[in-house]
Design a protein around this motif. Structure first.
Motif, short mmCIF file in Angstrom:
data_model
loop_
_atom_site.label_atom_id
_atom_site.label_comp_id
_atom_site.label_asym_id
_atom_site.label_seq_id
_atom_site.Cartn_x
_atom_site.Cartn_y
_atom_site.Cartn_z
N TYR A 474 0.85 -1.19 0.00
CA TYR A 474 0.00 0.00 0.00
C TYR A 474 0.89 1.24 0.00
CZ TYR A 474 -3.74 -3.20 1.29
OH TYR A 474 -4.66 -4.24 1.30
N PHE A 475 0.62 2.16 -0.95
CA PHE A 475 1.49 3.32 -1.13
C PHE A 475 0.68 4.62 -1.10
CE2 PHE A 475 3.51 -0.25 -3.42
CZ PHE A 475 4.68 -0.34 -2.68
N LEU A 476 1.38 5.71 -1.12
CA LEU A 476 0.90 7.08 -1.02
C LEU A 476 0.56 7.41 0.43
CD1 LEU A 476 -1.26 7.35 -4.28
CD2 LEU A 476 1.11 8.09 -3.92
N HIS A 477 0.18 8.66 0.69
CA HIS A 477 0.02 9.14 2.06
C HIS A 477 -1.08 8.42 2.83
CE1 HIS A 477 -3.07 11.39 -0.11
NE2 HIS A 477 -3.68 11.53 1.05
N ASP A 478 -2.04 7.86 2.11
CA ASP A 478 -3.15 7.18 2.78
C ASP A 478 -3.28 5.71 2.38
OD1 ASP A 478 -3.97 7.57 0.18
OD2 ASP A 478 -5.77 8.73 0.69
N GLY A 479 -2.27 5.20 1.70
CA GLY A 479 -2.28 3.78 1.37
C GLY A 479 -3.32 3.37 0.35
N ARG A 480 -3.86 4.32 -0.40
CA ARG A 480 -4.92 3.97 -1.36
C ARG A 480 -4.39 3.13 -2.51
NH1 ARG A 480 -6.79 9.60 -3.88
NH2 ARG A 480 -6.51 10.24 -1.70
N ALA A 481 -3.13 3.35 -2.88
CA ALA A 481 -2.54 2.62 -4.01
C ALA A 481 -2.10 1.24 -3.55
CB ALA A 481 -1.36 3.40 -4.59
N ARG A 482 -2.52 0.22 -4.28
CA ARG A 482 -2.18 -1.15 -3.91
C ARG A 482 -0.97 -1.67 -4.65
NH1 ARG A 482 -8.34 -2.60 -5.19
NH2 ARG A 482 -7.71 -1.11 -6.83
N THR A 483 -0.48 -0.91 -5.61
CA THR A 483 0.73 -1.25 -6.36
C THR A 483 1.46 0.04 -6.68
OG1 THR A 483 -0.31 -1.04 -8.54
CG2 THR A 483 -0.46 -3.21 -7.47
N LEU A 484 2.72 -0.11 -7.09
CA LEU A 484 3.48 1.07 -7.50
C LEU A 484 2.88 1.72 -8.74
CD1 LEU A 484 7.11 -0.21 -6.89
CD2 LEU A 484 5.92 1.60 -5.65
N LEU A 485 2.33 0.92 -9.65
CA LEU A 485 1.69 1.49 -10.83
C LEU A 485 0.48 2.33 -10.44
CD1 LEU A 485 1.54 1.87 -13.86
CD2 LEU A 485 0.32 -0.33 -14.02
N GLU A 486 -0.34 1.84 -9.51
CA GLU A 486 -1.47 2.63 -9.05
C GLU A 486 -0.99 3.95 -8.45
OE1 GLU A 486 -4.40 0.81 -6.56
OE2 GLU A 486 -4.39 -1.07 -7.68
N ALA A 487 0.10 3.91 -7.69
CA ALA A 487 0.63 5.12 -7.08
C ALA A 487 1.01 6.14 -8.16
CB ALA A 487 1.84 4.79 -6.21
N ILE A 488 1.64 5.68 -9.21
CA ILE A 488 2.02 6.57 -10.32
C ILE A 488 0.77 7.18 -10.95
CG2 ILE A 488 3.04 6.65 -12.63
CD1 ILE A 488 4.95 4.40 -11.68
N LEU A 489 -0.25 6.36 -11.15
CA LEU A 489 -1.44 6.82 -11.85
C LEU A 489 -2.25 7.83 -11.04
CD1 LEU A 489 -2.60 3.47 -13.51
CD2 LEU A 489 -1.32 5.36 -14.56
#
Length: 520
Positions: A474-489
């Motif tokens: 889980y990435f970004l400040h609130d963990g919304r992204a479940r993958t690094l690709l989601e974080a980029i998007l």
């Protein structure tokens, strides 16, 4: 001002041309900037002319993606953790610590993991928890010194994620305090600066954070699709009445702990030189510094926290002790932590202060030892730096303009207090500035110089080991992204062009980019 290293809004990078003319111009500009550093030392009062020339040569951005750069595998210089990677990869001391410092690191680690208990208690040196709190230890949020996660199920506890609270200024006193940076935000009048989901026996907790998600689809070049989840936050079971009608909520997951002391020893001038707050060059990138007051009232550069609101590991640790665990310390001496005047039951509870031990619940040297530990957690070595796919991914990273904000490398101060931190070539992949990340990531909660759309560029070192250490991705400040690709998007605003460049990459090039990120 790192003007030429920025991507113009609307730029695109195709799979046929990873490093565009703009990218080449960016590298040329930074190369020129490195020459400037050598010529006038770039504001670095710790360097001789010879040192400045060496630094300029070392930080010059690469244009050769056929092989790994020298020392690239050693993310934290001589302090890089070179041991076999395990789930404890983020809990090792810097490799170049003195024997004395490593011993103190072990003591600090014990205090970092210590479970605090409510007062009064037979343990004496361990009581003082709360009365309101989010966690019972530092390690509870930073599990194995890794990053936190959002609650995974409705009603689940958000132990390693918390909710910041504030309200817009309503009085002249509020506005003056914000203008002078006596405070960076105005706390919610009843619930303070942070929602506390736990309380000692006999006291009501403040409430419970709930996260709901809606999903949306992004179509990538080549036909791949990605489902992004958009979070929606609410608080239930309020224990002290309704919140202010204009309350501003901002969720935060606990960040990883690696390399903090090295980040603190990046010379302020090297970070400020990268800022272009008014976008003077018109390239769509306007990174700005976060200036905050330290515990002495001096205006200094903020470089820690999701909004760069903390200037040092000491300040960050002291506020976490107080706000997260409710433990008073020499910098934050209120034994009631985040309890407000509108919570009299909270402020009437017993405290853990004991005159024979010191004036606070965590008197010296407790805070100092935890700070020492936090400053000296090592960054693991890079993996597969010479792998062909990783090198292609690195080229795509530069070509998409990601390195414009995720600045690959710095050389730390020559005069750092700890010899282990001195004059080290480090690779954090961050400029430590605030950037407008667009409406999709906006929390609409200003903090000091950070607007409701601004976030500090997070360091990327160690990000590829998140699953290994923390057991999740889980990435970004609130963990919304479940993958690094989601974080980029989720990147928007100043990073929109880079995001679109990644969207436009052919699947094989996008896979290479993700493999590069996984090697960090």
């Amino acid at each position: 001002m790192l003007a030429g290293a920025r991507w113009r809004r609307g730029a695109r990078v195709t799979g046929r041309r990873f490093l565009s003319a703009a990218g080449v111009g960016a590298l040329a500009f930074v190369a020129g900037l490195a020459t400037t550093i050598a010529a006038d030392k770039g504001g670095r009062d710790d360097l001789s002319a010879d040192d400045a020339a060496r630094v300029a040569a070392v930080i010059r951005p690469t244009t050769d993606f056929s092989t790994a750069e020298r020392f690239e595998a050693r993310s934290a210089g001589a302090g890089t953790h070179m041991k076999r990677v395990t789930r404890m990869a983020f809990s090792q001391p810097l490799a170049n610590l003195s024997r004395k410092d490593e011993t103190e690191f072990r003591f600090g680690n014990g205090l970092f993991e210590k479970l605090w208990v409510s007062s009064p208690s037979s343990t004496r040196a361990s009581d003082g928890l709360g009365p309101l709190f989010n966690a019972r230890s530092c390690q509870s949020c930073h599990v194995r010194d890794g990053r936190g996660r959002p609650p995974e199920a409705p009603g689940a506890s958000a132990v390693s994620m918390f909710l910041r609270l504030s309200v817009p200024p309503e009085t002249d006193a509020d506005r003056k305090a914000l203008a002078t940076k006596a405070v960076l935000s105005v706390p919610e009048p009843t619930y303070g600066g942070q929602l506390q989901e736990s309380a000692v026996t006999g006291l009501a907790a403040e409430g419970q954070l709930h996260v709901d998600y809606t999903e949306e689809t992004v179509v990538l070049a080549g036909g791949d699709t990605v489902r992004l989840r958009r979070p929606h936050y609410r608080v239930t079971n309020l224990g002290y009445g309704p919140m202010h009608p204009k309350v501003q909520l901002s969720p935060r997951v606990a960040p990883q702990m690696v390399g903090l002391g090295l980040i603190e020893q990046i010379h302020e001038a090297d970070i400020l030189r990268l800022a272009d707050p008014m976008d003077a060059d018109g390239d769509g990138i306007s990174g700005k510094a976060s200036m905050v007051r330290d515990h002495d009232g001096t205006l200094v550069l903020g470089r820690f926290g999701w909004k760069a609101s903390m200037p040092s590991v000491l300040e960050q640790s002291a506020h976490a002790f107080s706000g997260d665990i409710g433990i008073s310390n020499p910098l934050m001496p209120d034994a009631f932590g985040d309890c407000t005047a509108r919570q009299p039951d909270c402020r009437g509870m017993p405290t853990g202060e004991q005159a024979n031990l010191g004036a606070t619940e965590a008197p010296d040297p407790v805070l100092a030892m935890v700070v020492h530990y936090s400053e000296n957690v090592a960054v693991p070595a890079r993996r597969d730096v010479g792998d062909a796919a990783v090198l292609r991914g690195k080229k795509a990273f530069y070509g998409a303009g990601c390195a414009s904000c995720h600045t690959p490398k710095f050389v730390t101060r020559r005069d750092a207090p700890n010899p282990a931190h001195r004059f080290q070539l480090i690779w954090p992949y961050s400029d430590f500035l605030l950037h407008d990340m667009g409406e999709g990531l906006a929390d609409r909660r200003p903090v000091g110089d950070a607007s409701g759309r601004d976030w500090r560029t997070p360091p990327l070192w160690g990000i590829g080991l998140t699953k290994t250490v923390s057991g999740h991705t889980y990435f970004l400040h609130d963990g919304r992204a479940r993958t690094l690709l989601e974080a980029i998007l989720w990147h928007g605003g100043e990073a929109e062009a880079s995001r679109d460049a990644v969207v436009d990459l052919p699947p094989s090039a996008r896979a290479d980019l993700l493999k590069f990120l996984g090697s960090l």
